[in-house]
Motif scaffolding. Structure first.
Motif, short mmCIF file in Angstrom:
data_model
loop_
_atom_site.label_atom_id
_atom_site.label_comp_id
_atom_site.label_asym_id
_atom_site.label_seq_id
_atom_site.Cartn_x
_atom_site.Cartn_y
_atom_site.Cartn_z
N THR A 41 -53.60 -45.59 -34.26
CA THR A 41 -53.52 -44.91 -32.97
C THR A 41 -54.56 -45.47 -32.01
OG1 THR A 41 -52.74 -42.88 -33.97
CG2 THR A 41 -53.72 -42.70 -31.80
N PRO A 42 -54.09 -46.00 -30.87
CA PRO A 42 -55.05 -46.58 -29.94
C PRO A 42 -55.81 -45.49 -29.18
CG PRO A 42 -52.85 -46.67 -29.01
CD PRO A 42 -52.72 -46.07 -30.39
N SER A 43 -56.98 -45.83 -28.76
CA SER A 43 -57.75 -44.92 -27.94
C SER A 43 -57.79 -45.51 -26.53
CB SER A 43 -59.16 -44.80 -28.51
OG SER A 43 -59.99 -44.21 -27.56
N ILE A 56 -55.25 -43.23 -12.57
CA ILE A 56 -54.83 -41.82 -12.59
C ILE A 56 -54.70 -41.42 -14.06
CG2 ILE A 56 -52.96 -40.20 -12.05
CD1 ILE A 56 -52.45 -41.72 -9.48
N THR A 57 -55.39 -40.37 -14.43
CA THR A 57 -55.35 -39.89 -15.82
C THR A 57 -54.21 -38.88 -15.94
OG1 THR A 57 -57.72 -40.21 -15.97
CG2 THR A 57 -56.70 -38.85 -17.67
N VAL A 58 -53.42 -39.02 -16.98
CA VAL A 58 -52.23 -38.18 -17.15
C VAL A 58 -52.41 -37.20 -18.30
CG1 VAL A 58 -49.73 -38.18 -17.46
CG2 VAL A 58 -50.84 -40.12 -16.34
N PHE A 82 -52.22 -42.65 -20.01
CA PHE A 82 -51.70 -41.57 -20.86
C PHE A 82 -52.65 -41.47 -22.05
CE2 PHE A 82 -47.62 -40.89 -18.77
CZ PHE A 82 -47.49 -42.05 -18.01
N THR A 83 -53.64 -40.62 -21.91
CA THR A 83 -54.72 -40.61 -22.89
C THR A 83 -54.46 -39.70 -24.09
OG1 THR A 83 -55.84 -38.87 -21.65
CG2 THR A 83 -56.47 -41.13 -21.13
N SER A 116 -47.17 -41.95 -24.66
CA SER A 116 -48.49 -41.38 -24.95
C SER A 116 -49.41 -42.52 -25.36
CB SER A 116 -48.40 -40.33 -26.06
OG SER A 116 -47.89 -40.92 -27.23
N GLN A 117 -50.69 -42.32 -25.13
CA GLN A 117 -51.71 -43.29 -25.49
C GLN A 117 -51.32 -44.70 -25.05
OE1 GLN A 117 -51.99 -41.86 -29.56
NE2 GLN A 117 -53.97 -40.93 -29.06
#
Ligand SMILES: *[C@@H]1O[C@H](CO)[C@@H](O)[C@H](O)[C@H]1NC(C)=O
Ligand SMILES: *[C@@H]1O[C@H](CO)[C@@H](O)[C@H](O)[C@H]1NC(C)=O
Ligand SMILES: *[C@@H]1O[C@H](CO)[C@@H](O)[C@H](O)[C@H]1NC(C)=O
Ligand SMILES: [Cu+2]
Length: 231
Positions: A41-43, A56-58, A82-83, A116-117
């Motif tokens: 899973t990437p960060s 822009i943080t989602v 997409f954090t 996501s991510q």
């Protein structure tokens, strides 16, 4: 053909997101119950804005785009981060129909697809008209997960757009998802979302926008490593 290629490219992401689609709805961002985690899973780190680059943080603080109303110039790259592990999308719409994808004689809007991510970038090409967008995850748009670029400061402004989305509430249409749609009206996406933690070595068709987003992630990783060494 382009769409087919993209759809194929997106299959792993869609497959990843699908189990969460039903089970994850309404779960808090990062809720453990919906995490389809794997060691890989990437960060995703969100870089500070720099010349020509707007982040822009989602979904990191509730069902929101943060910031949700921005000013951009022609050629600016707006990257959506997409954090969380909860899927969201950035899907272009219109002022008149905040929760419906833009399509028709005025063109077809960009769409990250549910993701996501990852990072999805658009290149602003026309500042004469506002760019409106929303998240297509069921329930999110009607609860106010919308945003704008170059909205007017009065009249058909961002607060009115937001209120129009919220007034749809649970009556907001259910929007299907078949992965990313490149292109757009007033801003262009040239690639599907990518994992910022993966090497920037692109598939042949990767855009400059994608490269910049990936390079930003790498630069941050480099800083993180440097900091780790310094500590
Ligand atoms: C939204 O952004 C636009 C474009 O920069 C600006 O004109 C407007 O005043 C902003 N609206 C709000 C409510 O912040
Ligand atoms: C195209 O855009 C114009 C103005 O921006 C709008 O009045 C018209 O309804 C749009 N047409 C469609 C099919 O959405
Ligand atoms: C953004 O699009 C413009 C053309 O509208 C192009 O000249 C520019 O190179 C693009 N920027 C990136 C980073 O791809
Ligand atoms: Cu969402």
């Amino acid at each position: 053909m382009f769409t087919t290629a993209l759809t194929l490219a997106l299959l792993p992401i869609v497959a990843f997101a699908s189990p969460q689609y039903g089970g994850g709805y309404g779960a808090p961002a990062g809720g453990g119950g919906t995490t389809t985690s794997s060691a890989a899973t990437p960060s995703i780190s969100v870089p500070a804005n720099s010349q020509g680059q707007i982040a822009i943080t989602v979904g990191a603080s509730g069902f929101t785009f943060s910031p949700s109303n921005i000013t951009a110039q022609v050629g600016d790259i707006v990257s959506f981060y997409f954090t969380t592990s909860t899927p969201h999308s950035v899907t272009q719409s219109t002022f008149a129909d905040p929760c419906t994808p833009l399509t028709g004689s005025n063109g077809t809007g960009f769409d990250s697809g549910l993701t996501s991510q990852s990072v999805f970038s658009i290149n602003v090409t026309d500042t004469s008209k506002p760019i409106w967008f929303f998240c297509k995850f069921p329930g999110h748009c009607g609860s106010g997960m919308v945003g704008s670029i170059n909205a007017p400061s009065s009249g058909n402004d961002y607060p009115t757009f937001l209120n129009n989305a919220k007034s749809l509430g649970s009556a907001a249409p259910t929007v299907s998802d078949s992965g990313a749609v490149t292109g757009g009206v007033g801003a262009l996406a040239t690639a599907a979302p990518s994992s910022a933690s993966s090497a920037p070595a692109p598939t042949g068709s990767q855009s400059s926008a994608g490269r910049i987003a990936a390079n930003g992630g790498l630069a941050l990783a480099a800083v993180a490593i440097a900091v780790a060494f310094a500590a």
